[in-house]
Motif scaffolding. Sequence first.
Motif, PDB file in Angstrom:
ATOM      1  N   ALA A  97       0.953  -1.503   0.105  1.00  0.00           N
ATOM      2  CA  ALA A  97      -0.041   0.310   0.032  1.00  0.00           C
ATOM      3  C   ALA A  97       0.681   0.924  -0.241  1.00  0.00           C
ATOM      4  O   ALA A  97       0.192   2.571  -0.426  1.00  0.00           O
ATOM      5  CB  ALA A  97      -1.012  -0.356   1.324  1.00  0.00           C
ATOM      6  N   ASP A  98       2.021   1.274   0.893  1.00  0.00           N
ATOM      7  CA  ASP A  98       3.186   1.712   0.741  1.00  0.00           C
ATOM      8  C   ASP A  98       4.370   2.103   0.426  1.00  0.00           C
ATOM      9  O   ASP A  98       4.828   0.444   0.313  1.00  0.00           O
ATOM     10  CB  ASP A  98       2.433   2.975   1.692  1.00  0.00           C
ATOM     11  CG  ASP A  98       3.138   2.307   3.099  1.00  0.00           C
ATOM     12  OD1 ASP A  98       2.812   1.292   2.904  1.00  0.00           O
ATOM     13  OD2 ASP A  98       1.821   2.253   4.383  1.00  0.00           O
ATOM     14  N   ASP A  99       5.054   2.598   0.671  1.00  0.00           N
ATOM     15  CA  ASP A  99       6.924   2.718   0.702  1.00  0.00           C
ATOM     16  C   ASP A  99       6.910   1.473   1.871  1.00  0.00           C
ATOM     17  O   ASP A  99       8.009   1.191   1.351  1.00  0.00           O
ATOM     18  CB  ASP A  99       7.710   4.565   0.578  1.00  0.00           C
ATOM     19  CG  ASP A  99       7.568   5.201  -0.293  1.00  0.00           C
ATOM     20  OD1 ASP A  99       6.589   4.161  -1.541  1.00  0.00           O
ATOM     21  OD2 ASP A  99       8.063   5.922  -0.562  1.00  0.00           O
ATOM     22  N   ASP A 100       6.752   1.629   2.894  1.00  0.00           N
ATOM     23  CA  ASP A 100       7.142   0.143   4.136  1.00  0.00           C
ATOM     24  C   ASP A 100       6.675  -0.470   3.463  1.00  0.00           C
ATOM     25  O   ASP A 100       7.482  -1.243   3.617  1.00  0.00           O
ATOM     26  CB  ASP A 100       6.198   0.990   5.327  1.00  0.00           C
ATOM     27  CG  ASP A 100       7.176   0.707   6.167  1.00  0.00           C
ATOM     28  OD1 ASP A 100       7.929   0.756   7.043  1.00  0.00           O
ATOM     29  OD2 ASP A 100       6.043  -0.520   6.657  1.00  0.00           O
ATOM     30  N   ASP A 101       5.743  -0.828   3.422  1.00  0.00           N
ATOM     31  CA  ASP A 101       5.149  -2.242   2.442  1.00  0.00           C
ATOM     32  C   ASP A 101       5.634  -2.931   1.750  1.00  0.00           C
ATOM     33  O   ASP A 101       6.548  -4.001   1.556  1.00  0.00           O
ATOM     34  CB  ASP A 101       3.773  -2.303   2.350  1.00  0.00           C
ATOM     35  CG  ASP A 101       2.653  -1.738   3.194  1.00  0.00           C
ATOM     36  OD1 ASP A 101       3.396  -2.076   3.817  1.00  0.00           O
ATOM     37  OD2 ASP A 101       1.000  -1.924   2.346  1.00  0.00           O
ATOM     38  N   ASN A 217       2.368   9.060 -11.343  1.00  0.00           N
ATOM     39  CA  ASN A 217       2.092   8.196 -10.135  1.00  0.00           C
ATOM     40  C   ASN A 217       1.173   6.806  -9.882  1.00  0.00           C
ATOM     41  O   ASN A 217       0.761   5.954 -10.179  1.00  0.00           O
ATOM     42  CB  ASN A 217       0.347   8.971  -9.791  1.00  0.00           C
ATOM     43  CG  ASN A 217      -0.737   8.516  -8.335  1.00  0.00           C
ATOM     44  OD1 ASN A 217       0.565   8.404  -7.692  1.00  0.00           O
ATOM     45  ND2 ASN A 217      -1.303   8.506  -8.568  1.00  0.00           N
ATOM     46  N   PRO A 219       1.986   2.884  -8.523  1.00  0.00           N
ATOM     47  CA  PRO A 219       1.040   1.912  -7.257  1.00  0.00           C
ATOM     48  C   PRO A 219       2.943   1.184  -7.639  1.00  0.00           C
ATOM     49  O   PRO A 219       3.882   1.278  -7.854  1.00  0.00           O
ATOM     50  CB  PRO A 219       0.584   0.799  -8.004  1.00  0.00           C
ATOM     51  CG  PRO A 219       0.722   0.735  -9.189  1.00  0.00           C
ATOM     52  CD  PRO A 219       1.109   2.426 -10.091  1.00  0.00           C
ATOM     53  N   PRO A 220       2.829   0.970  -5.577  1.00  0.00           N
ATOM     54  CA  PRO A 220       4.042   1.446  -4.883  1.00  0.00           C
ATOM     55  C   PRO A 220       5.052   0.154  -5.957  1.00  0.00           C
ATOM     56  O   PRO A 220       6.071   0.140  -5.544  1.00  0.00           O
ATOM     57  CB  PRO A 220       4.228   0.887  -3.524  1.00  0.00           C
ATOM     58  CG  PRO A 220       2.335   1.482  -3.501  1.00  0.00           C
ATOM     59  CD  PRO A 220       2.049   1.559  -4.582  1.00  0.00           C
ATOM     60  N   ARG A 225      11.347   3.772  -5.889  1.00  0.00           N
ATOM     61  CA  ARG A 225      11.226   5.769  -5.337  1.00  0.00           C
ATOM     62  C   ARG A 225      11.946   5.253  -4.875  1.00  0.00           C
ATOM     63  O   ARG A 225      12.978   4.341  -4.180  1.00  0.00           O
ATOM     64  CB  ARG A 225       9.817   5.457  -4.756  1.00  0.00           C
ATOM     65  CG  ARG A 225       8.583   5.646  -5.540  1.00  0.00           C
ATOM     66  CD  ARG A 225       6.909   5.469  -4.664  1.00  0.00           C
ATOM     67  NE  ARG A 225       6.460   5.796  -5.142  1.00  0.00           N
ATOM     68  CZ  ARG A 225       5.216   4.951  -4.676  1.00  0.00           C
ATOM     69  NH1 ARG A 225       4.812   4.874  -3.051  1.00  0.00           N
ATOM     70  NH2 ARG A 225       3.626   5.176  -5.007  1.00  0.00           N
ATOM     71  N   VAL A 228      12.394   3.721  -1.029  1.00  0.00           N
ATOM     72  CA  VAL A 228      11.695   2.641  -1.072  1.00  0.00           C
ATOM     73  C   VAL A 228      12.627   1.572  -0.311  1.00  0.00           C
ATOM     74  O   VAL A 228      14.055   0.822   0.398  1.00  0.00           O
ATOM     75  CB  VAL A 228      11.103   2.223  -1.756  1.00  0.00           C
ATOM     76  CG1 VAL A 228      10.586   0.575  -1.825  1.00  0.00           C
ATOM     77  CG2 VAL A 228       9.602   2.653  -2.443  1.00  0.00           C
TER      78      VAL A 228
END
Length: 267
Positions: A97-101, A217, A219-220, A225, A228
């Motif tokens: 869902a995001d950079d952490d995931d 834009n 998705p991760p 990025r 990440v």
Amino acid sequence: MPSTIFTEPGNFRDLGGIPVSGGEVRSSRVFRSDDLSTATDEFLDLLLAEHGITDVVDLRGAEEIAKVNLGRLGSRGIDYHNVALGGQVMDGYATPADDDDMAEIYVRLVEQHSRQLVSVLSLIAWSAGGLVFHCAAGKDRTGILAALLLRILGAEDEEIIRDYGVTAGNLRTMVARWLAATPAAPTTGNGVEPGGAADGDSPAGPREFLESLDLDNLPPMLDARPSVLRLALLKLDEKYGDALEPLRAAGLDETLVSRLRGQLVVS
């Protein structure tokens, strides 16, 4: 079955010139790339004639390779090694869902495939000439391997992250390449892919999915990025004291480190 469309890789690059402890990475010695199975004859000529490539390491799983085969690479006399870092990088994981995931997926990739990573590092260390390692997009499995190799050679993290970020700039080229090689989904008489949705809310197939991407834009799971990789290295450092520790536990010893530095570092 549509004919294979041969194109140049969109994410191929020499790691040569990246600053490391004691100098920089030697040019025309180790390369990273996306899928080479659809590379043109002209591109493969370049690998052999200008870069002296003797070895290719494919990091994809058997099912991925079976879908595309080796294309013209198989007839070029290059030593081909398949060292799978799992199947597709997302297999078994929830969509990030995001950079952490996404960073957590990278951490688990290192933890679960440390032996395979050390095997590839050994191939790099003892290859007779230039070596290319690649996966599908040259982003995740290839990105993690490149990051760890550069860590071993003594690159600063910002240099490692900068190299990873180059992939983000290559995504448009890669999407165009994938589009060229991906047929449109078959449709029924009403224009809907068999078994697909009729309301137009979701892409009907792989080509339609690619065409639907907003390249500004992503998705991760599709983006590259720098944040990440920075986060993944930080997580590994915090968990193990050093991101390389899982590899040391799997066989990365001083002999291999010394060999890698001797082969790849030039002052």
